[in-house]
Design a protein around this motif. Sequence first.
Motif, PDB file in Angstrom:
ATOM      1  N   ALA A  78       0.846  -1.212   0.000  1.00 18.40           N
ATOM      2  CA  ALA A  78       0.000   0.000   0.000  1.00 18.40           C
ATOM      3  C   ALA A  78       0.878   1.257   0.000  1.00 18.40           C
ATOM      4  CB  ALA A  78      -0.932  -0.006   1.205  1.00 18.40           C
ATOM      5  N   HIS A  79       1.954   1.232   0.779  1.00 21.72           N
ATOM      6  CA  HIS A  79       2.875   2.373   0.871  1.00 21.72           C
ATOM      7  C   HIS A  79       3.569   2.625  -0.479  1.00 21.72           C
ATOM      8  CE1 HIS A  79       5.885   4.873   3.167  1.00 21.72           C
ATOM      9  NE2 HIS A  79       6.668   4.489   2.179  1.00 21.72           N
ATOM     10  N   GLU A  80       3.979   1.554  -1.142  1.00 23.58           N
ATOM     11  CA  GLU A  80       4.658   1.723  -2.444  1.00 23.58           C
ATOM     12  C   GLU A  80       3.667   2.179  -3.521  1.00 23.58           C
ATOM     13  OE1 GLU A  80       7.725   1.871  -2.209  1.00 23.58           O
ATOM     14  OE2 GLU A  80       8.142   0.661  -0.434  1.00 23.58           O
ATOM     15  N   ALA A  82       1.220   4.065  -2.937  1.00 29.61           N
ATOM     16  CA  ALA A  82       1.061   5.493  -2.616  1.00 29.61           C
ATOM     17  C   ALA A  82       2.207   6.315  -3.202  1.00 29.61           C
ATOM     18  CB  ALA A  82       0.973   5.680  -1.098  1.00 29.61           C
ATOM     19  N   HIS A  83       3.429   5.805  -3.111  1.00 35.03           N
ATOM     20  CA  HIS A  83       4.559   6.510  -3.743  1.00 35.03           C
ATOM     21  C   HIS A  83       4.309   6.647  -5.249  1.00 35.03           C
ATOM     22  CE1 HIS A  83       7.403   7.276  -0.604  1.00 35.03           C
ATOM     23  NE2 HIS A  83       7.663   6.003  -0.313  1.00 35.03           N
ATOM     24  N   PHE A  84       3.819   5.576  -5.872  1.00 32.75           N
ATOM     25  CA  PHE A  84       3.545   5.638  -7.317  1.00 32.75           C
ATOM     26  C   PHE A  84       2.530   6.749  -7.620  1.00 32.75           C
ATOM     27  CE2 PHE A  84       0.477   4.428 -10.638  1.00 32.75           C
ATOM     28  CZ  PHE A  84       1.296   4.528 -11.749  1.00 32.75           C
ATOM     29  N   GLY A  94      14.375   5.560  -8.007  1.00 32.45           N
ATOM     30  CA  GLY A  94      13.960   4.498  -7.097  1.00 32.45           C
ATOM     31  C   GLY A  94      13.857   4.988  -5.662  1.00 32.45           C
ATOM     32  N   ILE A  95      12.932   4.382  -4.905  1.00 35.38           N
ATOM     33  CA  ILE A  95      12.796   4.684  -3.481  1.00 35.38           C
ATOM     34  C   ILE A  95      12.909   3.350  -2.733  1.00 35.38           C
ATOM     35  CG2 ILE A  95      11.285   5.556  -1.637  1.00 35.38           C
ATOM     36  CD1 ILE A  95       9.935   7.370  -3.693  1.00 35.38           C
ATOM     37  N   THR A  96      13.777   3.312  -1.755  1.00 29.62           N
ATOM     38  CA  THR A  96      13.952   2.106  -0.942  1.00 29.62           C
ATOM     39  C   THR A  96      13.515   2.428   0.478  1.00 29.62           C
ATOM     40  OG1 THR A  96      15.800   1.370  -2.306  1.00 29.62           O
ATOM     41  CG2 THR A  96      15.645   0.434  -0.093  1.00 29.62           C
ATOM     42  N   ASP A  97      12.503   1.713   0.969  1.00 31.47           N
ATOM     43  CA  ASP A  97      11.956   1.983   2.302  1.00 31.47           C
ATOM     44  C   ASP A  97      12.485   0.987   3.321  1.00 31.47           C
ATOM     45  OD1 ASP A  97       9.889   4.168   2.106  1.00 31.47           O
ATOM     46  OD2 ASP A  97       9.236   2.873   0.468  1.00 31.47           O
ATOM     47  N   ASP A  98      12.985   1.516   4.418  1.00 31.50           N
ATOM     48  CA  ASP A  98      13.433   0.621   5.479  1.00 31.50           C
ATOM     49  C   ASP A  98      12.242   0.196   6.337  1.00 31.50           C
ATOM     50  OD1 ASP A  98      12.868   2.615   7.339  1.00 31.50           O
ATOM     51  OD2 ASP A  98      14.956   3.138   7.705  1.00 31.50           O
ATOM     52  N   LEU A 100      11.050   1.191   9.003  1.00 30.14           N
ATOM     53  CA  LEU A 100      10.247   2.274   9.577  1.00 30.14           C
ATOM     54  C   LEU A 100       9.611   3.124   8.479  1.00 30.14           C
ATOM     55  CD1 LEU A 100      12.712   3.354  12.403  1.00 30.14           C
ATOM     56  CD2 LEU A 100      10.618   2.010  12.667  1.00 30.14           C
ATOM     57  N   TYR A 101       9.697   2.624   7.243  1.00 35.46           N
ATOM     58  CA  TYR A 101       9.211   3.368   6.084  1.00 35.46           C
ATOM     59  C   TYR A 101       9.877   4.736   5.990  1.00 35.46           C
ATOM     60  CZ  TYR A 101       6.136  -0.548   5.933  1.00 35.46           C
ATOM     61  OH  TYR A 101       5.684  -1.845   5.901  1.00 35.46           O
ATOM     62  N   ARG A 102      11.196   4.690   6.212  1.00 35.01           N
ATOM     63  CA  ARG A 102      12.015   5.864   5.920  1.00 35.01           C
ATOM     64  C   ARG A 102      12.880   5.511   4.725  1.00 35.01           C
ATOM     65  NH1 ARG A 102      13.494   6.398  11.963  1.00 35.01           N
ATOM     66  NH2 ARG A 102      11.618   7.397  12.761  1.00 35.01           N
ATOM     67  N   ILE A 109       7.741  13.468   2.454  1.00 33.36           N
ATOM     68  CA  ILE A 109       7.387  12.526   1.380  1.00 33.36           C
ATOM     69  C   ILE A 109       6.907  11.205   1.983  1.00 33.36           C
ATOM     70  CG2 ILE A 109       8.447  11.080  -0.425  1.00 33.36           C
ATOM     71  CD1 ILE A 109       8.164  13.781  -1.544  1.00 33.36           C
ATOM     72  N   GLU A 110       7.642  10.723   2.989  1.00 29.00           N
ATOM     73  CA  GLU A 110       7.266   9.448   3.598  1.00 29.00           C
ATOM     74  C   GLU A 110       5.938   9.542   4.352  1.00 29.00           C
ATOM     75  OE1 GLU A 110       8.387   6.687   2.788  1.00 29.00           O
ATOM     76  OE2 GLU A 110      10.001   7.549   1.596  1.00 29.00           O
ATOM     77  N   ARG A 111       5.685  10.683   4.991  1.00 35.47           N
ATOM     78  CA  ARG A 111       4.393  10.875   5.666  1.00 35.47           C
ATOM     79  C   ARG A 111       3.242  10.874   4.682  1.00 35.47           C
ATOM     80  NH1 ARG A 111       5.740  15.246   9.730  1.00 35.47           N
ATOM     81  NH2 ARG A 111       6.704  13.978  11.343  1.00 35.47           N
TER      82      ARG A 111
HETATM   83 ZN   LIG Z   1       8.358   5.265   1.441  1.00 37.32          ZN
END
Ligand SMILES: [Zn+2]
Length: 165
Positions: A78-80, A82-84, A94-98, A100-102, A109-111
């Motif tokens: 769902a988070h990815e 949302a980034h799209f 590219g975005i790589t989320d750890d 904690l979704y950072r 951006i992450e919020r």
């Molecule tokens: Zn993210």
Amino acid sequence: MNKSKVWHRLNPSQQSVINRIQAECPVKLGAIAQEFGLVVKLATLTANISGQIKESDGVVNIKINRHDVKTRQRYTLAHEIAHFLLHRELLGDGITDDVLYRSSQSTAIEREADSLAADIIMPMNHVERLIKKHSADKKGELLYEAVAEELDVSPTALKNRLDWN
Ligand SMILES: [Zn+2]
């Protein structure tokens, strides 16, 4: 319908795709990803990485850590998604989320991605209906757990969602 501020940045056709799929509960995230032409794969990622999204040659690929539990994988997807929908211009790098979704992106951006992820995976009409249903015989943690289970999310994700509304 209690959607977040970022929801209103989606265009009407994106909103209607999500609204249509949200008629069913739990929300079929794979169907949403497919509607938007996203390629989703479970992948072996480093233990502290939950997911990645990257666009190359016009194809947007999402990788989800195969070793995470299912509810976490769903939240990551769902988070990815949302980034799209919100941050298309950032996906070339590219975005790589750890965990904690950072990511290397800003906290703002992450919020935004987290807010839209919650809109997608925990629509308030379902949340309210399920709370009503289960509060007949449950309260506190047990209530959260029962509602979270029906939404196929973690109780923690649900609690965060309710704090935001
Ligand atoms: Zn993210």
